[in-house]
Design a protein around this motif. Structure first.
Motif, PDB file in Angstrom:
ATOM      1  N   HIS A 100       0.928  -1.153  -0.053  1.00 21.84           N
ATOM      2  CA  HIS A 100       0.024   0.001   0.014  1.00 21.84           C
ATOM      3  C   HIS A 100       0.881   1.308   0.194  1.00 21.84           C
ATOM      4  CE1 HIS A 100      -3.652  -2.137   0.328  1.00 21.84           C
ATOM      5  NE2 HIS A 100      -3.461  -2.841   1.381  1.00 21.84           N
ATOM      6  N   LYS A 103       2.554   1.857  -3.597  1.00 20.73           N
ATOM      7  CA  LYS A 103       1.625   2.331  -4.450  1.00 20.73           C
ATOM      8  C   LYS A 103       1.442   3.764  -4.348  1.00 20.73           C
ATOM      9  CE  LYS A 103      -1.602  -0.969  -5.772  1.00 20.73           C
ATOM     10  NZ  LYS A 103      -2.740  -1.852  -5.042  1.00 20.73           N
ATOM     11  N   TYR A 107       2.538   6.655  -6.998  1.00 19.35           N
ATOM     12  CA  TYR A 107       1.428   7.706  -7.440  1.00 19.35           C
ATOM     13  C   TYR A 107       1.857   9.187  -7.037  1.00 19.35           C
ATOM     14  CZ  TYR A 107      -1.335   3.510  -7.463  1.00 19.35           C
ATOM     15  OH  TYR A 107      -1.863   1.809  -7.748  1.00 19.35           O
ATOM     16  N   ASP A 124      -4.221  -4.265 -11.651  1.00 19.82           N
ATOM     17  CA  ASP A 124      -4.623  -3.734 -10.301  1.00 19.82           C
ATOM     18  C   ASP A 124      -4.113  -2.065 -10.280  1.00 19.82           C
ATOM     19  OD1 ASP A 124      -4.868  -3.484  -7.582  1.00 19.82           O
ATOM     20  OD2 ASP A 124      -2.901  -3.818  -7.464  1.00 19.82           O
ATOM     21  N   GLU A 125      -2.804  -1.934 -10.695  1.00 19.24           N
ATOM     22  CA  GLU A 125      -2.366  -0.710 -10.553  1.00 19.24           C
ATOM     23  C   GLU A 125      -3.141   0.372 -11.585  1.00 19.24           C
ATOM     24  OE1 GLU A 125       1.628  -1.798 -11.246  1.00 19.24           O
ATOM     25  OE2 GLU A 125       2.175  -1.993  -9.411  1.00 19.24           O
ATOM     26  N   GLU A 128      -6.852   0.915 -10.358  1.00 16.80           N
ATOM     27  CA  GLU A 128      -6.743   1.682  -8.801  1.00 16.80           C
ATOM     28  C   GLU A 128      -6.307   3.070  -9.134  1.00 16.80           C
ATOM     29  OE1 GLU A 128      -5.497   0.468  -4.767  1.00 16.80           O
ATOM     30  OE2 GLU A 128      -3.357   1.550  -5.709  1.00 16.80           O
ATOM     31  N   ILE A 129      -5.394   3.388 -10.015  1.00 14.02           N
ATOM     32  CA  ILE A 129      -5.130   5.081 -10.540  1.00 14.02           C
ATOM     33  C   ILE A 129      -6.370   5.488 -11.345  1.00 14.02           C
ATOM     34  CG2 ILE A 129      -3.627   4.763 -12.466  1.00 14.02           C
ATOM     35  CD1 ILE A 129      -2.909   6.712  -9.338  1.00 14.02           C
ATOM     36  N   THR A 131      -9.431   4.818 -11.021  1.00 14.90           N
ATOM     37  CA  THR A 131     -10.484   4.725 -10.024  1.00 14.90           C
ATOM     38  C   THR A 131     -10.284   6.242  -9.012  1.00 14.90           C
ATOM     39  OG1 THR A 131     -10.726   2.650  -9.959  1.00 14.90           O
ATOM     40  CG2 THR A 131     -11.692   3.904  -8.017  1.00 14.90           C
ATOM     41  N   TRP A 132      -9.029   6.263  -8.692  1.00 19.33           N
ATOM     42  CA  TRP A 132      -8.667   7.558  -7.983  1.00 19.33           C
ATOM     43  C   TRP A 132      -8.711   8.713  -8.687  1.00 19.33           C
ATOM     44  CZ3 TRP A 132      -3.711   6.371  -4.175  1.00 19.33           C
ATOM     45  CH2 TRP A 132      -4.032   5.106  -3.425  1.00 19.33           C
TER      46      TRP A 132
END
Ligand code: AMP
Length: 201
Positions: A100, A103, A107, A124-125, A128-129, A131-132
Motif C-alpha cells: 500500500h 503504491k 502515485y 490492479d495498478e 486503482e489509479i 479509480t482514484w
C-alpha cells in the motif's frame, strides 16, 4: 475572464509512472513497445517511476531508460518480493514497508501513468489509479499503450460498461489509449479532461 476560465490545463510530464509485466511473456511486440516507450520518454526528458523490479518488461523499461541517460526511480516493498528481484542499478531505489505504501509513493512521485501489457499486478495498478482519478483523489492523466491489440478486450469491456450505465461516458475518457507510446505521451500531455462526479447528489 471568460477566456481565462476556458484555458486548457495541460500537464508538463517530468516523471511518468509505468505499470507493466514482471514477466516478459512470449509476444515480442510487448518488448518492442516497452523499448519504444522508454526511448520516447528519454527523448522528451521524462524520468521513469516504476515498481523497482529488474525482471520482465519492468526490468526492460528501466534498463532502456538508463541506457538512454534517463533517471529511474524504483519503489519496491521490503520483504515482499525476493531480494533478487529488486533492481540495484537504477538511479534511486526506495523500499517501503508494504504494497500500500509502495503504491501511494509511486502515485505521488509521478505526473502521469502509463500501462504497457502486463498481468494482474499491472491491471490492479491501472484500475486503482484510474479509480482514484474518477473520485478526485488526483488529477493526473492515465493511459494505456494498446500494443498489438493487447487491450482490445479491456476497451470492449469499457464500452459495455458505458452502455450499461456503470461508467459514465465522460469518465470513460479518463482512461486514455493509443496504439503506440509516442502517441499516448502526446495524449497524456494534452489531457484536460475533468472527472465527472460519480454519484449525483
Ligand atoms: P504483473 O502485471 O502481474 O506481472 O505485475 C506487474 C506490476 O505489479 C508492476 O507494475 C509492479 O508494480 C508490480 N509487481 C508485480 N510483481 C513484481 C515484482 N516481482 N517486483 C516488483 N514489482 C512487481
Amino acid at each position: 475572464m471568460e477566456q481565462e476560465a476556458t484555458l486548457r490545463t495541460v500537464t508538463e510530464l517530468k516523471r511518468v509512472c509505468v505499470f507493466c509485466g514482471s514477466s516478459s511473456g512470449t509476444n515480442p511486440a510487448n518488448e518492442y513497445a516497452t523499448i519504444e516507450l522508454a526511448n520516447a520518454m528519454v527523448e522528451r526528458g521524462i524520468d521513469l517511476v516504476y515498481g523497482g523490479g529488474k525482471v520482465g518488461l519492468m526490468g526492460l523499461v528501466a534498463d532502456t531508460v538508463l541506457a538512454g541517460g534517463g533517471n529511474v526511480l524504483g519503489i519496491i516493498p521490503r520483504n515482499l518480493f525476493s531480494r533478487e528481484v529488486a533492481h540495484r542499478g537504477i538511479t534511486e531505489l526506495v523500499e517501503t514497508e508494504n504494497m500500500h505504501e509502495r503504491k501511494a509513493a509511486m502515485y505521488d512521485a509521478a505526473d502521469a501513468f502509463v500501462a504497457l501489457p502486463g498481468g494482474f499486478g499491472t491491471m490492479d495498478e491501472l484500475m486503482e489509479i484510474t479509480t482514484w482519478r474518477q473520485i478526485g483523489s488526483h488529477a493526473k492523466p492515465v493511459g494505456l499503450v494498446d500494443t498489438d491489440g493487447y487491450y482490445t478486450g479491456l476497451l470492449t469491456w469499457l464500452n459495455r460498461a458505458v452502455t450499461d450505465g456503470l461508467v459514465s461516458a465522460s469518465n470513460a475518457r479518463l482512461l486514455l489509449h493509443a496504439p503506440t507510446a509516442p502517441e499516448l505521451l502526446d495524449l497524456l500531455a494534452a489531457d484536460d479532461h475533468v472527472a465527472a462526479p460519480k454519484w449525483d447528489s
